[in-house]
Design an enzyme around this catalytic site. Structure first.
Site, mmCIF file in Angstrom:
data_model
loop_
_atom_site.group_PDB
_atom_site.id
_atom_site.type_symbol
_atom_site.label_atom_id
_atom_site.label_comp_id
_atom_site.label_asym_id
_atom_site.label_seq_id
_atom_site.Cartn_x
_atom_site.Cartn_y
_atom_site.Cartn_z
ATOM 1 N N CYS A 202 50.629 42.053 48.202
ATOM 2 C CA CYS A 202 51.173 40.765 47.586
ATOM 3 C C CYS A 202 50.285 40.051 46.509
ATOM 4 C CB CYS A 202 51.598 39.775 48.599
ATOM 5 S SG CYS A 202 53.048 40.548 49.498
ATOM 6 N N CYS A 353 40.641 41.745 32.921
ATOM 7 C CA CYS A 353 41.857 41.607 33.503
ATOM 8 C C CYS A 353 41.909 40.283 34.328
ATOM 9 C CB CYS A 353 42.450 42.978 34.072
ATOM 10 S SG CYS A 353 41.366 43.401 35.581
#
Ligand SMILES: [Zn+2]
Length: 395
Positions: A202, A353
């Site tokens: 998640c 990123c």
């Protein structure tokens, strides 16, 4: 009746009585014949262990406390972080930085002071699981990772306890009751863990904040049904929930006679090393072998401050770029292979990123394509926000 076994076992936990205050508190239960005084006493006598005080553990433990489950054990060793508050409703803003067990215990005792909350501030492990599980009637799995999920399953099979399972990802969730004495276990459904990194967590893929509320309350419902011995438990059935389509589906599950732990000739007879089983150390070793050149955010900042000609490439998605960016060129990892020609092969390229995982893949891809001077920005934009510029939002 198959479901009455656990209910019967709970009745043997010892005689309990309800006070006048409890009779008033549980009146909406007591007037239903399916619960009644006898059922409410069973709830009070029951000992339920929840693994994790996170997304699933929050609604689960809160409803079990409100319903009058007499003893609730909670295993967790985390502290409350801002990114938890979107879904972990047992913790509040004033709990930031506190151990989750502390805020969870306070909240549960506030909801219902009749409930005894037993806390285990440790990571569940092969060393402690059997000891902890032994004293509880039902185990409710609110974990978010595969090693712990297999550990919970195996410890439940070995101690003969039902495992009320739930899992969530993005907009989808699943729930079941794994109980080897009565039906299949988690390993009957998933004999092998997925390769590490294949199923995003998640934290990587996101989750709708309300989703654990839906799944956690299903787990709480199944737990209460098992205690009362009423209804049809989710034994042998996997319930699938799709929040976007707002649909429930159901899959029939069968006990696997060849299951390594609950089958006819079990090969797993004690708890094992679940990190190893899920391939985590092997994956880490492989990652080390495939290591790409790296640079810290501080080194990158120094290079930029010195005016060095470094081309900064951001391989996240556009919606992430919108939340926070360093003004770098955006080229999502998924599009990189077709768009290599847009980049200068001879340039010095720093790739980043969110935290460094996707950019490492991008660096590998660029190196394989003949780019000589590329490196990964360790920790990504998150590290930049933490160490260089706090005005860059951390998400
Ligand atoms: Zn099994």
């Amino acid at each position: 009746m198959r479901e009455s076994a656990i209910s019967h076992r709970i009745s043997e936990n010892g005689q309990v009585e309800l006070s006048q205050e409890e009779i008033r508190r549980y009146s909406r239960h007591l007037i239903m014949p399916e619960v009644a005084l006898e059922g409410q006493k069973k709830l009070k006598a029951a000992r339920v262990l929840t693994i994790g005080a996170g997304g699933l553990g929050s609604p689960l433990a809160m409803y079990l406390a409100a319903a009058g489950v007499g003893t609730i054990g909670v295993v967790d060793f985390d502290v409350v972080d801002e990114s938890n508050l979107q879904r972990q409703i047992i913790h509040g803003t004033s709990d930031l930085g506190r151990p989750k067990l502390q805020s969870a215990k306070e909240k549960l005792e506030d909801i219902n002071p009749n409930v005894k909350v037993e806390t285990f501030e440790e990571a569940l492990s092969s060393e402690n699981a059997l000891d902890i599980f032994r004293d509880f009637d039902i185990i409710v799995d609110g974990t978010d990772n595969f090693p712990t999920r297999y550990l919970v399953n195996d410890a439940c099979v070995l101690t003969g306890k039902p495992n009320v399972y739930g899992s969530i990802f993005r907009f989808e969730g699943q729930a079941s009751v794994f109980w080897a004495e009565e039906g299949p276990c988690y390993r009957c459904l998933y004999p092998e863990p997925p390769p590490p990194g294949l199923v995003p967590s998640c934290a990587e893929g996101g989750v709708l904040g309300i989703l654990p509320g839906a799944i956690g309350t299903i787990q709480a419902t199944e737990t209460v049904k098992l205690i009362l011995g009423i209804g049809e438990p989710l034994i042998g059935r996997l319930l699938l929930y799709d929040a976007l389509g707002m649909r429930f589906r159901e899959m029939k599950l069968r006990k696997d006679p060849n299951c390594p732990i609950c089958g006819e000739n079990p090969t797993v007879t004690e708890l094992i090393d679940y990190q190893e089983f899920c391939g985590i150390p092997q994956a880490q070793a492989a990652a080390q072998q495939n290591a790409v050149p790296e640079i810290s955010v501080r080194e990158l900042k120094e290079k930029l401050d010195r005016g060095e000609n470094v081309y900064v490439l951001d391989v996240r998605e556009p919606h992430e770029y919108e939340i926070a960016n360093l003004g770098a060129r955006l080229l999502p990892l998924g599009e990189l292979p077709e768009r290599l020609h847009e980049l200068d092969q001879n340039a010095e390229i720093a790739v980043h990123c969110k935290t460094g995982g996707r950019s490492a893949k991008a660096v590998k891809l660029l190196k394989d394509a003949g780019f000589a001077n590329v490196y990964n920005v360790k920790g990504g934009i998150t590290a930049w926000s933490e160490e260089i510029d706090p005005s860059v939002p951390k998400y």
